[in-house]
Scaffold this motif. Structure first.
Motif, PDB file in Angstrom:
ATOM      1  N   SER A  38      10.953   1.843   9.923  1.00  0.00           N
ATOM      2  CA  SER A  38      10.396   3.144   9.572  1.00  0.00           C
ATOM      3  C   SER A  38       9.911   3.158   8.143  1.00  0.00           C
ATOM      4  CB  SER A  38      11.454   4.239   9.788  1.00  0.00           C
ATOM      5  OG  SER A  38      10.989   5.481   9.326  1.00  0.00           O
ATOM      6  N   LYS A  41       6.636   1.413   7.943  1.00  0.00           N
ATOM      7  CA  LYS A  41       5.584   2.254   8.495  1.00  0.00           C
ATOM      8  C   LYS A  41       5.238   3.378   7.536  1.00  0.00           C
ATOM      9  CE  LYS A  41       6.405   1.407  13.419  1.00  0.00           C
ATOM     10  NZ  LYS A  41       6.802   1.989  14.714  1.00  0.00           N
ATOM     11  N   THR A  42       6.226   3.863   6.831  1.00  0.00           N
ATOM     12  CA  THR A  42       5.986   4.966   5.901  1.00  0.00           C
ATOM     13  C   THR A  42       5.024   4.553   4.807  1.00  0.00           C
ATOM     14  OG1 THR A  42       8.148   5.937   6.319  1.00  0.00           O
ATOM     15  CG2 THR A  42       7.070   6.538   4.270  1.00  0.00           C
ATOM     16  N   GLY A  44       2.998   2.079   4.947  1.00  0.00           N
ATOM     17  CA  GLY A  44       1.728   1.790   5.595  1.00  0.00           C
ATOM     18  C   GLY A  44       0.930   3.053   5.860  1.00  0.00           C
ATOM     19  N   VAL A  45       1.609   4.100   6.310  1.00  0.00           N
ATOM     20  CA  VAL A  45       0.943   5.378   6.583  1.00  0.00           C
ATOM     21  C   VAL A  45       0.433   5.991   5.288  1.00  0.00           C
ATOM     22  CG1 VAL A  45       1.315   7.748   7.346  1.00  0.00           C
ATOM     23  CG2 VAL A  45       2.186   5.843   8.724  1.00  0.00           C
ATOM     24  N   ARG A  46       1.241   5.922   4.247  1.00  0.00           N
ATOM     25  CA  ARG A  46       0.814   6.497   2.966  1.00  0.00           C
ATOM     26  C   ARG A  46      -0.426   5.786   2.436  1.00  0.00           C
ATOM     27  NH1 ARG A  46       6.594   7.236  -0.253  1.00  0.00           N
ATOM     28  NH2 ARG A  46       7.387   8.953   1.027  1.00  0.00           N
ATOM     29  N   GLU A  48      -2.605   4.216   4.224  1.00  0.00           N
ATOM     30  CA  GLU A  48      -3.700   4.571   5.119  1.00  0.00           C
ATOM     31  C   GLU A  48      -4.233   5.967   4.813  1.00  0.00           C
ATOM     32  OE1 GLU A  48      -4.651   4.822   9.933  1.00  0.00           O
ATOM     33  OE2 GLU A  48      -2.661   4.193   9.211  1.00  0.00           O
ATOM     34  N   ASP A  49      -3.337   6.894   4.527  1.00  0.00           N
ATOM     35  CA  ASP A  49      -3.756   8.265   4.199  1.00  0.00           C
ATOM     36  C   ASP A  49      -4.635   8.303   2.954  1.00  0.00           C
ATOM     37  OD1 ASP A  49      -2.446   9.254   6.377  1.00  0.00           O
ATOM     38  OD2 ASP A  49      -0.655   9.909   5.269  1.00  0.00           O
TER      39      ASP A  49
END
Length: 273
Positions: A38, A41-42, A44-46, A48-49
């Motif tokens: 997690s 992924k966090t 990675g998401v940040r 990406e955002d």
């Protein structure tokens, strides 16, 4: 008292207890794994955002060692067969003016500078090209060991300058020798965690791209003649306006290394001509 029945009950209780403990162990293990995934992924998401992109990260390097080395003192004997003008007024630096300039194969091809260094400079194969400034006509090399650069180390630099005829006219060299690895292996922080550190400090800007991550060394302790260097991640980032920024992170402790002063010293030079 029915001992056989009592024994059976105890066996059953211990069996149930063992099954419960095993289930608890598996649950906590899976939870820990999920937290780790997690976390990845966090970040990675940040990224990406914020439209911060990167390609394949380097393979995980589990361990590396600190290294030590001594600043080399140049002597006239090292240039006895040279017909160049050699300035050794500072014994830790050799400044060489080529009386017969050497033509570069192609100044628009970076490998031309590497070819010159390997063919014409003492221990030239121990340096790796870092930057070419074609406007100022200077190529900057960093010394390397085990194919890992010594980042912005003023005692491990090579600077080559050429003229308008694309001929090398002079170079300046410093060098570290007697390089040794420390015995103790240190755990290396993985690349994604390094990106998370830079992101948390606000150093990774939106709409940028991580173009390079490499492991090298930076100076940890600088004594008069001896240096101790720490494994260091170099992160190169291309901004939305096309400019490039460099960041260096201690690969063992995870702190961002401020080497701005060393960068200026490495890139700015009065050639004395």
């Amino acid at each position: 008292m029915d001992w056989n029945r009592t024994k059976s009950i105890f066996i059953m209780v211990f069996l149930i207890l063992n099954i419960f403990l095993y289930w608890l162990y598996v649950s906590r293990y899976n939870e820990a794994q999920n937290v780790e995934i997690s976390g990845e992924k966090t970040i990675g998401v940040r990224l990406e955002d914020d439209n911060i992109t990167y390609g394949a990260l380097p393979n995980s390097i589990e361990s590396a060692t600190y290294i030590s080395g001594k600043v080399h003192n140049f002597t006239p004997a090292e240039f006895v067969n040279s017909n160049h003008q050699v300035d050794l007024s500072v014994e830790t630096r050799a400044r060489v003016i080529l009386e017969s300039p050497v033509k570069l194969r192609n100044v628009n091809d970076d490998t031309s500078f590497t070819e010159f260094a390997q063919a014409h400079i003492k221990e030239g194969t121990s340096y790796a090209l870092w930057k070419v400034d074609r406007e100022e006509r200077v190529a900057i090399f960093f010394q390397k060991t085990n194919n890992r650069m010594l980042y912005y180390n003023k005692s491990g630099l090579l600077k080559v300058r050429w003229n308008s005829n694309n001929e090398v006219t002079m170079y300046e060299q410093t060098m570290i020798d007697s390089i040794e690895e420390m015995e103790q292996q240190e755990s290396v922080i993985p690349p994604l965690q390094i990106l998370q550190t830079l992101y948390a400090k606000g150093l990774l800007k939106p709409d940028s791209r991580i173009t390079q991550m490499k492991l090298g060394y930076s100076t940890l302790v600088y004594l008069t003649r001896t240096q101790v260097l720490v494994p260091t991640w170099e992160v190169r980032v291309k901004l939305s306006d096309g400019e490039t920024e460099e960041y260096f992170v201690n690969a063992v402790e995870g702190n961002v290394i401020e080497i701005q002063g060393d960068k200026q010293e490495g890139e700015e030079e009065d050639w004395g001509v």
